[in-house]
Design an enzyme around this catalytic site. Structure first.
Site, mmCIF file in Angstrom:
data_model
loop_
_atom_site.group_PDB
_atom_site.id
_atom_site.type_symbol
_atom_site.label_atom_id
_atom_site.label_comp_id
_atom_site.label_asym_id
_atom_site.label_seq_id
_atom_site.Cartn_x
_atom_site.Cartn_y
_atom_site.Cartn_z
ATOM 1 N N HIS A 1 0.885 -1.166 0.000
ATOM 2 C CA HIS A 1 0.000 0.000 0.000
ATOM 3 C C HIS A 1 0.921 1.213 0.000
ATOM 4 C CE1 HIS A 1 -2.217 -2.984 2.520
ATOM 5 N NE2 HIS A 1 -3.317 -2.491 1.975
ATOM 6 N N ASP B 1 2.342 1.931 3.362
ATOM 7 C CA ASP B 1 3.342 1.019 3.954
ATOM 8 C C ASP B 1 4.750 1.530 3.689
ATOM 9 O OD1 ASP B 1 1.127 -0.650 4.236
ATOM 10 O OD2 ASP B 1 1.627 -1.822 2.444
HETATM 11 C C1 XLS Z 1 -7.360 -6.802 4.845
HETATM 12 C C2 XLS Z 1 -6.901 -7.025 3.495
HETATM 13 C C3 XLS Z 1 -5.770 -6.124 3.028
HETATM 14 C C4 XLS Z 1 -5.643 -6.191 1.542
HETATM 15 C C5 XLS Z 1 -4.902 -5.054 0.925
HETATM 16 O O1 XLS Z 1 -8.083 -7.575 5.419
HETATM 17 O O2 XLS Z 1 -6.592 -8.373 3.338
HETATM 18 O O3 XLS Z 1 -4.585 -6.455 3.662
HETATM 19 O O4 XLS Z 1 -5.053 -7.385 1.128
HETATM 20 O O5 XLS Z 1 -5.475 -3.833 1.196
#
Ligand code: XLS
Ligand code: NI
Ligand code: NI
Length: 440
Positions: free
Chosen positions: A101, A104
């Site tokens: 993301h 991150d």
């Molecule tokens: C949360 C999601 C997230 C997605 C990406 O539950 O799994 O981590 O994979 O935004």
């Protein structure tokens, strides 16, 4: 650049008999399975948020793992250290891909302009590291759920300014996904849902989400992004009800708004079980609709009602997952992203390694087993035979679309007692699966 995981070696394949915890027992990257090396079937990816950022904080306590990598968290120096640590980690584990993301990668700044400048700076560095190492970007995404501005949603917000902020984040995340040669772009709608219908215009919110996705597709294609867009379904958490509830719901939404040509699904194991489905069910529904794009490879805990994001270890689950993947001819642009984290008491760098070794070995076993089930052929043959009454006579007429309801009614009146449907033989088939898995 100095080594970060100093006491941890490059992980090698040593075979099932090895008792070395820092070795692969089943993942042998070059080993061919059904004519293709394991590495190509599996395309493992590291999730930046869990591996490089998450410290194990939960609702009842702070983090237990130190992910500072020698820098002060919240600084750009730390952002750079995470890149160094991430690439060293991927190299040592032979993980070829990563996912992130925007949030991150860098600490968010006071202004969007400064945040974007930081994103440019860090992705310049990531690009250099990718060039040196050959690591690739599986997919990028924008975090439109953590910042309080998204309290009432991003695409589904009641505030037009927030909607524009989300648009700006998506635009930037698409720019850098494209800059790094990403194969996909994910929408996970953590805040796209509602708590109560008493304050929510569901139709309006869904239309607005679709508008945002349409703008994202148009922009992405205009800057040359040829990869897949994905919706990652999840029924709840953090919202009480999330719009992308499960695969079937997301597919209906994509078709309703004409987004189905550009989007596929990113199916997460733990989200499937939260929706009351098996992982295989979600994969199958995506696959039969031509939308099995990518996979968030983790595992939930059926005794808990939330997303525990555990490293996958249940070999039946990985087997049936890879069975679906092989049946559909593999994932075109997708891969297996470990959207998984260590348990809070497993807080040391070696634990990060053990998590990936566990997950990669579990999926290697799953791949080997799934190939065996396909080569064995008994399941396929059984299913084919089960529907044999539709290959001739009245059944064939039904399937070809030539039959009318009145014709079928007339047929039923004449036939007397209908034939008895053949046994489903579930227990026999489960026995076959066990024999194939454990028979040698
Ligand atoms: C949360 C999601 C997230 C997605 C990406 O539950 O799994 O981590 O994979 O935004
Ligand atoms: Ni996920
Ligand atoms: Ni999740």
């Amino acid at each position: 650049m100095s080594e970060i995981f100093t006491d941890l070696p490059k992980i090698k394949f040593e075979g099932a008999k090895s008792q070395n915890p820092l070795a692969f027992k089943f993942y042998d990257a070059g080993k061919p399975v059904l004519g293709k090396p394991m590495r190509e079937h599996l395309r493992f990816a590291m999730a930046w948020w869990h591996n490089m950022c998450a410290t194990g904080a939960d609702m009842f306590g702070v983090g237990t793992a130190d992910k500072s990598f020698g820098a002060v968290p919240g600084t750009m120096e730390h952002a750079f250290k995470k890149v160094d640590a991430g690439f060293e980690f991927m190299d040592k584990l032979s993980v070829d891909y990563f996912c992130f993301h925007d949030a991150d990668l860098i600490p968010e700044a006071e202004t969007l302009a400064e945040t974007n400048r930081r994103i440019d700076e860090i992705t310049d560095y990531i690009k250099i590291k990718m060039g040196e190492s050959g690591k690739k970007l599986l997919w990028g995404t924008a975090n439109m759920f953590s910042n309080p501005r998204y309290k009432s949603g991003a695409g589904s917000t009641n505030c037009a300014d927030v909607y524009c902020f989300a648009a700006a984040q998506i635009k930037k995340a698409l720019d850098v996904t494209q800059k790094l040669g990403g194969r996909g772009y994910v929408f996970w709608g953590g805040r796209e849902g509602y708590e109560t219908l008493l304050n929510t215009d569901v139709k309006f919110e869904q239309e607005n989400i679709a508008r945002l996705m349409r703008m994202a597709v148009d922009y992405g294609r205009a800057i040359g992004f040829r990869g897949d867009f994905y919706i990652e379904p999840k029924p709840k958490e953090p919202m009480k009800h999330q719009y992308d509830f499960d695969a079937a719901t997301a597919i209906g939404f994509l078709r309703q708004y004409g987004l189905d040509k550009d989007f596929k699904l990113n199916i997460e194991a733990n989200h499937a079980t939260l929706a009351g489905h098996t992982f295989s069910h979600e994969l199958r529904i995506a696959a039969i609709n031509g939308m099995l794009g990518s996979i968030d490879a983790n595992q939930g805990d059926l005794l808990l009602g939330w997303d525990t994001d555990e490293f996958p270890f249940d070999v039946y689950e990985t087997t049936m997952c890879m069975y679906e993947v092989l049946k559909v001819g593999g994932l075109t642009n997708g891969g297996l992203n470990f959207d998984a984290k260590n348990r809070r008491p497993s807080h040391t760098p070696p634990d990060m390694f053990h998590g990936f070794i566990l997950g990669m070995d579990a999926f290697a076993l799953g791949l080997i087993n799934a190939a065996k089930l396909i080569e064995d052929g008994r399941i396929d043959a059984f299913i084919k035979e089960r529907y044999a009454s539709f290959s001739g006579g009245i059944g064939k007429k039904i399937v070809s679309g030539e039959a009318t309801l009145s014709e079928l009614a007339a047929y039923a009146e004449e036939m007397g007692k209908p034939a008895d449907p053949a046994s489903g033989r579930q227990e026999m088939l489960q026995g076959i699966v066990n024999a194939v898995l454990f028979g040698d």
